[in-house]
Design a protein around this motif. Structure first.
Motif, PDB file in Angstrom:
ATOM      1  N   HIS A  38      -9.341   0.436   1.375  1.00  0.00           N
ATOM      2  CA  HIS A  38      -8.325  -0.499   1.851  1.00  0.00           C
ATOM      3  C   HIS A  38      -8.942  -1.879   2.015  1.00  0.00           C
ATOM      4  O   HIS A  38      -9.725  -2.086   2.930  1.00  0.00           O
TER       5      HIS A  38
ATOM      6  N   SER B   2      -8.631  -2.534  -3.295  1.00  0.00           N
ATOM      7  CA  SER B   2      -7.955  -1.358  -2.761  1.00  0.00           C
ATOM      8  C   SER B   2      -7.837  -0.361  -3.893  1.00  0.00           C
ATOM      9  O   SER B   2      -7.582  -0.736  -5.042  1.00  0.00           O
TER      10      SER B   2
ATOM     11  N   THR C 191     -18.695   4.856  -0.799  1.00  0.00           N
ATOM     12  CA  THR C 191     -18.015   6.153  -0.755  1.00  0.00           C
ATOM     13  C   THR C 191     -18.962   7.237  -0.231  1.00  0.00           C
ATOM     14  O   THR C 191     -18.559   8.140   0.493  1.00  0.00           O
TER      15      THR C 191
ATOM     16  N   THR D 278      -0.723   7.251   1.799  1.00  0.00           N
ATOM     17  CA  THR D 278      -2.126   7.483   1.506  1.00  0.00           C
ATOM     18  C   THR D 278      -2.663   8.816   2.007  1.00  0.00           C
ATOM     19  O   THR D 278      -3.785   9.162   1.751  1.00  0.00           O
TER      20      THR D 278
ATOM     21  N   MET E 147       0.830  -1.208   0.000  1.00  0.00           N
ATOM     22  CA  MET E 147       0.000   0.000   0.000  1.00  0.00           C
ATOM     23  C   MET E 147       0.859   1.250   0.000  1.00  0.00           C
ATOM     24  O   MET E 147       1.770   1.385   0.801  1.00  0.00           O
TER      25      MET E 147
ATOM     26  N   GLU F 297     -10.133   6.586  -0.537  1.00  0.00           N
ATOM     27  CA  GLU F 297      -9.267   5.417  -0.398  1.00  0.00           C
ATOM     28  C   GLU F 297     -10.076   4.204   0.000  1.00  0.00           C
ATOM     29  O   GLU F 297     -10.867   4.267   0.936  1.00  0.00           O
TER      30      GLU F 297
ATOM     31  N   GLN G  87      -7.150   4.067  -4.739  1.00  0.00           N
ATOM     32  CA  GLN G  87      -6.921   5.445  -4.291  1.00  0.00           C
ATOM     33  C   GLN G  87      -7.337   6.417  -5.381  1.00  0.00           C
ATOM     34  O   GLN G  87      -7.026   6.193  -6.538  1.00  0.00           O
TER      35      GLN G  87
ATOM     36  N   ALA H 223      -4.634  11.105  -0.441  1.00  0.00           N
ATOM     37  CA  ALA H 223      -5.735  10.652  -1.278  1.00  0.00           C
ATOM     38  C   ALA H 223      -7.070  11.259  -0.844  1.00  0.00           C
ATOM     39  O   ALA H 223      -7.285  11.541   0.324  1.00  0.00           O
ATOM     40  N   LYS H 224      -7.941  11.453  -1.816  1.00  0.00           N
ATOM     41  CA  LYS H 224      -9.285  11.952  -1.528  1.00  0.00           C
ATOM     42  C   LYS H 224     -10.170  10.787  -1.094  1.00  0.00           C
ATOM     43  O   LYS H 224     -10.809  10.831  -0.056  1.00  0.00           O
TER      44      LYS H 224
ATOM     45  N   ARG I 119      -6.862  10.437  -6.107  1.00  0.00           N
ATOM     46  CA  ARG I 119      -6.219  11.671  -5.612  1.00  0.00           C
ATOM     47  C   ARG I 119      -7.165  12.853  -5.732  1.00  0.00           C
ATOM     48  O   ARG I 119      -8.079  12.833  -6.554  1.00  0.00           O
TER      49      ARG I 119
END
Ligand SMILES: Nc1ncnc2c1ncn2[C@@H]1O[C@H](COP(=O)(O)OP(=O)(O)OP(=O)(O)O)[C@@H](O)[C@H]1O
Ligand SMILES: [Mg+2]
Lengths: 264, 278
Positions: A12, A32, A58, A4, A1, A10, A34, A7-8, A36
């Motif tokens: 995991h 996973s 999200t 992080t 990974m 993410e 990411q 990142a906007k 940005r």
């Protein structure tokens, strides 16, 4: 990974399963991912692989069954009010007029009547529906309703957009107009966008990065950096050699990754 | 997208909204002809009644239209009619509003709270199964034979009708609509005001409309049980004096009253749905 903190969005090791009368349906992952800040990511994958589920998590409307979803580095544990969400299903309020629907986010934010009306008018002009302000959603075509939903999402200027096949119901010409408009908005405001589509060309046309998910339960099969300059012009881009070559490249990548040949 | 949905079967079947059917005229393309048919039917029936009375059927049983009209005119001239009408109207209207308001509130709260619905559900079903008019003697013991007893009787009946419809309406609100508005930052209160109530309104209106005649039933049954005023009293005392014409006259007044109520709510419903445009 990788690191992080910047990142906007993410994900995991996120996975999601649904329980349906005893049986457990694995819907997604583990994945996973990411995104940005200011990045435009397209999510591509066969039907039922968990794309909408990804957006729902999200937006904080679903909890992952395992793993963590971070937004701005903070776990999403309740409804995420920082995102604008254009859902796959129609979610206009049927008893409100078009203008009334677009006004909802502004009402919630407490905008005064006059300012709100002006902002709503602008938003409707921008999606070409100024003449339909007083209509009810039921009186509009599917494509028009999509554009109202788009206006409603953009009117409150969220910094992150979750879009679930926003242009699927539009005719080819209007689709391009709307795609260009979205690109212009993105170019001007550098919003973070997570964009679900079935349309490979659309994904390349709009995104900085295309993430390909495999058949259910969806996992990241490939991530494809779109090496096209910005700002982009969707009308001319579709005929450019670099674009056509890239489209072919992505098709090949997907063919090898998704051997099952699921319907796209 | 349909997360966190708690599916709670409605405790009792509510009456589904039937908006489309309600405003479709019977003979859409020939309203004048239909009206004429209705007039002919009505006058034919009255004439037959008038002719039959005393000739084929004893007048004691069915009285006759001319006598009934006479009785109505007598009540009208003496001002008696207005007094009794006012009493019945007052009981019905107050009972209706009390029942509607409490029923709506309870339906809204329980409809949004699966836990409360589960806890209270069986009790509500049990109480609802009770024929409400059987409560009249109890209410007489509590409140005497005045207005509160009729209001309560009407109110209890209306409560359950409005409650079930509101409850079902609130439960059938599309969760996706609630969710999308929540992502816009809506508070719980805003979700209720902007999504749940407007979405359930058609159900609520159906509940209100079907409960209007029942409010009248509650009030009139209360009057028939024990009272010294109201249309129910008028009917009951006429019957006690073997005045069949008086009984029919009372029934005629009730019919007109009920029709007026139904028309009124239809009017309100049309106007509120039309103005909910922003
Ligand atoms: N609320 C739910 N309850 C049960 N199962 C669900 C639910 N939502 C989604 N699923 C299941 O999860 C899987 C992924 O669903 P999702 O809607 O995320 O797919 P998708 O990738 O968006 O598909 P499409 O491209 O057709 O929209 C599907 O198999 C679906 O049956
Ligand atoms: Mg989907």
């Amino acid at each position: 990974m990788q690191a992080t903190s910047s990142a906007k969005i993410e994900f995991h090791d996120v996975h999601k399963s649904f329980r349906r009368s005893g049986a457990v349906v694995e819907a997604l992952g583990p994945i996973s991912l990411q995104v940005r800040p200011g990045e435009f990511v397209a999510l591509l994958g066969p039907s039922g692989c968990g794309k909408s589920t990804t957006l729902n998590m999200t937006a904080g409307l679903m909890r992952p069954s395992g793993g963590t979803v971070l937004f701005d580095g903070v776990p999403v544990t309740q409804v995420n009010t920082r995102v604008g969400y254009l859902t796959q299903r129609d979610t206009l309020l049927p008893w409100r007029s078009v203008a009334g629907n677009v006004a909802v986010p502004l009402e919630i934010q407490g905008w005064s009547g006059a300012r709100r009306a002006e902002r709503v008018r602008q938003a409707l002009v921008s999606v070409g529906l100024a003449d339909f302000a007083a209509h009810r959603p039921a009186e509009l075509s599917g494509g028009m309703r999509r554009r109202v939903a788009l206006a409603r999402m953009l009117v409150s200027a969220p910094d992150t957009l979750l879009m679930d096949e926003p242009f699927g119901a539009l005719d080819a010409q209007l689709k391009m107009v709307m795609q260009q408009q979205l690109l212009d908005v993105w170019q001007a405001e550098r919003k973070t966008v997570l964009f679900v589509t079935h349309d490979l060309a659309e994904a390349l046309m709009l995104a900085d990065r295309v993430v390909v998910l495999g058949a259910r339960p969806g996992r990241v099969k490939a991530a494809f950096e779109v090496a096209l300059g910005r700002p982009r012009d969707v009308f001319s881009l579709q005929f450019e050699h670099s674009f056509v070559a890239m489209e072919k490249q992505l098709w090949e990548l997907m063919r090898s990754e998704i051997a099952q040949g699921e319907a796209m | 997208m349909n997360p966190m949905r708690v599916t709670e079967p409605p405790i009792l079947v509510a009456v589904a909204p039937a908006a489309a059917a309600a405003d479709r005229p019977l003979l859409r393309d020939k309203p004048a002809t239909a009206l004429l048919c209705q007039a002919v039917l009505l006058f034919g029936f009255l004439a037959l009644w008038e002719a039959a009375s005393g000739r084929w059927v004893r007048a004691f049983y069915i009285s006759k239209p001319s006598l009934i009209a006479d009785r109505l005119w007598g009540w009208l001239a003496s001002g008696e009619l207005w007094h009794h009408l006012e009493v019945t109207l007052e009981e019905t209207v107050i009972g209706f509003f009390v029942g509607a308001l409490t029923g709506f509130t309870a339906g809204l709260v329980l409809g949004r709270s699966p836990f409360a619905a589960r806890v209270f559900g069986p009790f509500i079903v049990a109480v609802n199964a009770l024929p409400k008019v059987a409560l009249a003697p109890l209410f007489i013991l509590w409140f005497g034979i005045g207005l509160p007893m009729k209001v309560l009787l009407a109110g209890v009946i209306v409560f359950f009708l409005v409650f079930y419809n509101t409850f079902t309406g609130v439960q059938s609100v599309d969760d996706d609509l609630i969710n999308i508005v929540r992502t816009m930052g809506a508070s719980r209160r805003q979700v209720v005001l902007k999504v749940i109530i407007p979405s359930a309104l058609l159900w609520v209106f159906t509940g209100l409309r079907i409960s209007i005649p029942y409010a009248l039933i509650g009030a009139v049954v209360g009057e028939v049980f024990a009272s010294n005023a109201g249309i129910g009293y008028l009917i009951n005392s006429s019957a006690a004096q073997f005045d069949t014409a008086g009984v029919f006259a009372g029934l005629a007044i009730l019919t007109v009253l009920a029709a007026c109520f139904t028309w009124l709510l239809g009017w309100i419903e049309r106007n509120t749905t039309a103005s909910r445009s922003t």
